[in-house]
Design a protein around this motif. Sequence first.
Motif, PDB file in Angstrom:
ATOM      1  N   GLU A  52       0.819  -1.214   0.000  1.00 33.10           N
ATOM      2  CA  GLU A  52       0.000   0.000   0.000  1.00 33.10           C
ATOM      3  C   GLU A  52       0.851   1.263   0.000  1.00 33.10           C
ATOM      4  O   GLU A  52       0.411   2.316  -0.465  1.00 33.10           O
ATOM      5  CB  GLU A  52      -0.952   0.002   1.190  1.00 33.10           C
ATOM      6  CG  GLU A  52      -0.272   0.020   2.552  1.00 33.10           C
ATOM      7  CD  GLU A  52      -1.278   0.032   3.696  1.00 33.10           C
ATOM      8  OE1 GLU A  52      -2.487  -0.005   3.408  1.00 33.10           O
ATOM      9  OE2 GLU A  52      -0.840   0.080   4.868  1.00 33.10           O
ATOM     10  N   ASP A  53       2.080   1.185   0.494  1.00 30.65           N
ATOM     11  CA  ASP A  53       3.040   2.286   0.426  1.00 30.65           C
ATOM     12  C   ASP A  53       4.133   1.887  -0.556  1.00 30.65           C
ATOM     13  O   ASP A  53       4.967   1.038  -0.240  1.00 30.65           O
ATOM     14  CB  ASP A  53       3.639   2.563   1.802  1.00 30.65           C
ATOM     15  CG  ASP A  53       4.662   3.695   1.782  1.00 30.65           C
ATOM     16  OD1 ASP A  53       4.905   4.259   0.688  1.00 30.65           O
ATOM     17  OD2 ASP A  53       5.223   4.008   2.846  1.00 30.65           O
ATOM     18  N   PRO A  54       4.147   2.450  -1.777  1.00 29.81           N
ATOM     19  CA  PRO A  54       5.134   2.035  -2.789  1.00 29.81           C
ATOM     20  C   PRO A  54       6.576   2.115  -2.323  1.00 29.81           C
ATOM     21  O   PRO A  54       7.431   1.376  -2.825  1.00 29.81           O
ATOM     22  CB  PRO A  54       4.879   3.006  -3.948  1.00 29.81           C
ATOM     23  CG  PRO A  54       3.468   3.443  -3.776  1.00 29.81           C
ATOM     24  CD  PRO A  54       3.237   3.491  -2.296  1.00 29.81           C
ATOM     25  N   ALA A  55       6.864   2.983  -1.348  1.00 32.69           N
ATOM     26  CA  ALA A  55       8.240   3.103  -0.857  1.00 32.69           C
ATOM     27  C   ALA A  55       8.708   1.846  -0.144  1.00 32.69           C
ATOM     28  O   ALA A  55       9.913   1.647   0.046  1.00 32.69           O
ATOM     29  CB  ALA A  55       8.362   4.307   0.080  1.00 32.69           C
ATOM     30  N   HIS A  56       7.772   0.979   0.251  1.00 31.74           N
ATOM     31  CA  HIS A  56       8.132  -0.263   0.933  1.00 31.74           C
ATOM     32  C   HIS A  56       8.151  -1.466  -0.014  1.00 31.74           C
ATOM     33  O   HIS A  56       8.097  -2.606   0.426  1.00 31.74           O
ATOM     34  CB  HIS A  56       7.180  -0.524   2.097  1.00 31.74           C
ATOM     35  CG  HIS A  56       7.408   0.394   3.261  1.00 31.74           C
ATOM     36  ND1 HIS A  56       6.828   1.638   3.345  1.00 31.74           N
ATOM     37  CD2 HIS A  56       8.189   0.260   4.363  1.00 31.74           C
ATOM     38  CE1 HIS A  56       7.208   2.229   4.465  1.00 31.74           C
ATOM     39  NE2 HIS A  56       8.042   1.420   5.088  1.00 31.74           N
ATOM     40  N   CYS A  57       8.199  -1.184  -1.307  1.00 32.58           N
ATOM     41  CA  CYS A  57       8.378  -2.234  -2.322  1.00 32.58           C
ATOM     42  C   CYS A  57       9.661  -1.931  -3.079  1.00 32.58           C
ATOM     43  O   CYS A  57       9.819  -0.837  -3.631  1.00 32.58           O
ATOM     44  CB  CYS A  57       7.191  -2.261  -3.275  1.00 32.58           C
ATOM     45  SG  CYS A  57       7.380  -3.393  -4.673  1.00 32.58           S
ATOM     46  N   LEU A  58      10.589  -2.868  -3.110  1.00 30.72           N
ATOM     47  CA  LEU A  58      11.880  -2.690  -3.767  1.00 30.72           C
ATOM     48  C   LEU A  58      11.930  -3.545  -5.030  1.00 30.72           C
ATOM     49  O   LEU A  58      11.651  -4.744  -4.976  1.00 30.72           O
ATOM     50  CB  LEU A  58      13.015  -3.095  -2.832  1.00 30.72           C
ATOM     51  CG  LEU A  58      14.439  -2.837  -3.329  1.00 30.72           C
ATOM     52  CD1 LEU A  58      14.722  -1.342  -3.374  1.00 30.72           C
ATOM     53  CD2 LEU A  58      15.456  -3.529  -2.422  1.00 30.72           C
ATOM     54  N   VAL A  59      12.250  -2.927  -6.170  1.00 25.72           N
ATOM     55  CA  VAL A  59      12.317  -3.632  -7.451  1.00 25.72           C
ATOM     56  C   VAL A  59      13.773  -3.701  -7.885  1.00 25.72           C
ATOM     57  O   VAL A  59      14.434  -2.662  -8.066  1.00 25.72           O
ATOM     58  CB  VAL A  59      11.470  -2.922  -8.529  1.00 25.72           C
ATOM     59  CG1 VAL A  59      11.448  -3.746  -9.810  1.00 25.72           C
ATOM     60  CG2 VAL A  59      10.049  -2.680  -8.026  1.00 25.72           C
ATOM     61  N   THR A  60      14.287  -4.915  -8.047  1.00 24.49           N
ATOM     62  CA  THR A  60      15.690  -5.146  -8.355  1.00 24.49           C
ATOM     63  C   THR A  60      15.811  -6.271  -9.373  1.00 24.49           C
ATOM     64  O   THR A  60      14.815  -6.841  -9.814  1.00 24.49           O
ATOM     65  CB  THR A  60      16.468  -5.529  -7.077  1.00 24.49           C
ATOM     66  OG1 THR A  60      15.814  -6.670  -6.466  1.00 24.49           O
ATOM     67  CG2 THR A  60      16.479  -4.382  -6.070  1.00 24.49           C
ATOM     68  N   GLY A  61      17.044  -6.623  -9.731  1.00 23.23           N
ATOM     69  CA  GLY A  61      17.233  -7.732 -10.667  1.00 23.23           C
ATOM     70  C   GLY A  61      18.680  -8.164 -10.769  1.00 23.23           C
ATOM     71  O   GLY A  61      19.588  -7.526 -10.229  1.00 23.23           O
ATOM     72  N   THR A  62      18.871  -9.270 -11.463  1.00 21.12           N
ATOM     73  CA  THR A  62      20.196  -9.798 -11.738  1.00 21.12           C
ATOM     74  C   THR A  62      20.326 -10.051 -13.235  1.00 21.12           C
ATOM     75  O   THR A  62      19.353 -10.376 -13.910  1.00 21.12           O
ATOM     76  CB  THR A  62      20.441 -11.113 -10.971  1.00 21.12           C
ATOM     77  OG1 THR A  62      19.331 -11.998 -11.181  1.00 21.12           O
ATOM     78  CG2 THR A  62      20.601 -10.861  -9.498  1.00 21.12           C
TER      79      THR A  62
END
Length: 332
Positions: free
Chosen positions: A78-88
């Motif tokens: 619900e708070d986008p700041a608490h979702c982290l989008v990363t990758g390898t």
Amino acid sequence: MIQFIDAAGRRRVGMPAADGRRIDVVRGVSSTYELAMAAIGARRTLAAEIAARGRDPADESYPDLLAGLRVLVPLDHEDPAHCLVTGTGLTHLGSAATRDKMHTDQSAVETMTDSMRMFRWGLEGGQPRRGTPGTQPEWFYKGDGGIVVPPGHPIPYPDFAEDAGEEPEIAGLYVIGDDGLPYRLGFALGNEFSDHVMERRNYLYLAHSKLRFCSFGPELRVGEMPRDIRGTSRIRRDGKILWEKPFHSGEGNMSHTLENLEYHHFKYMQFLRPGSVHVHFFGTATLSFADGIQTRPGDEFEIHAPEFGAPLRNPTRQEPAAPYMPGNTVPL
């Protein structure tokens, strides 16, 4: 599982049937995140949590929800700041050859590129015995939950971008429990979306090239990731197929194990904040850019693998960059 908005405007968690039309709605829950945290608190699996709550048939069909753009990404916060989008990156067999097309200095092709060197490290040490850390992969940051676009919606890119290219991948979806441990809900199709022209200028621009929007879903596949995933990546322009190519994923087509990729992400304490969500892309070896495709606004990407249900489709849209210019920083 999917997340969607029903006819009354309420968030729901649903489970598509095998026929691709019917949906069961999970009772008493409005988000996958809520469902996952309840399962962790009760010390049971997602399947057991769903069974305990029960399901009801939805009044609407899955195709209607997709056509109405009411299907959300299958996990969010619900708070986008608490979702982290990363990758390898450089994790799949063949990925180094694709990257080399972008990074090799044609005047000195006999020199091994850093991309090929890192890929070989992965081949040699990316699949250690279970429970043992192996070679760390290339890692990158994309943004927080504010860069995630729901299935069917346009993926925007800034007017300073030099390219708007798809990357068909599998994404792992995680929540961090109150105990500080990562819990994997499952996997989803993903379009990691990058600026390959910028990256081709110099591999040190990789970090800049990844700061773009992305999409994943529409479905969350619960359980283990299949070892051999065979899908298709397409681009449509004006309703016609412009480019199409198969892509392979799963550990049977990768130079790293899933366990090794997860370890080298979650070994950092800053990624173990209780209650946060992680969306982690696992890489690809298939890019339309490597075949000389230059996308345009309005082109539609389609990524499909039968094991993940409905295809992930997103058009593209160019938009103005953030309203910041040199000298606009305000001193306090």
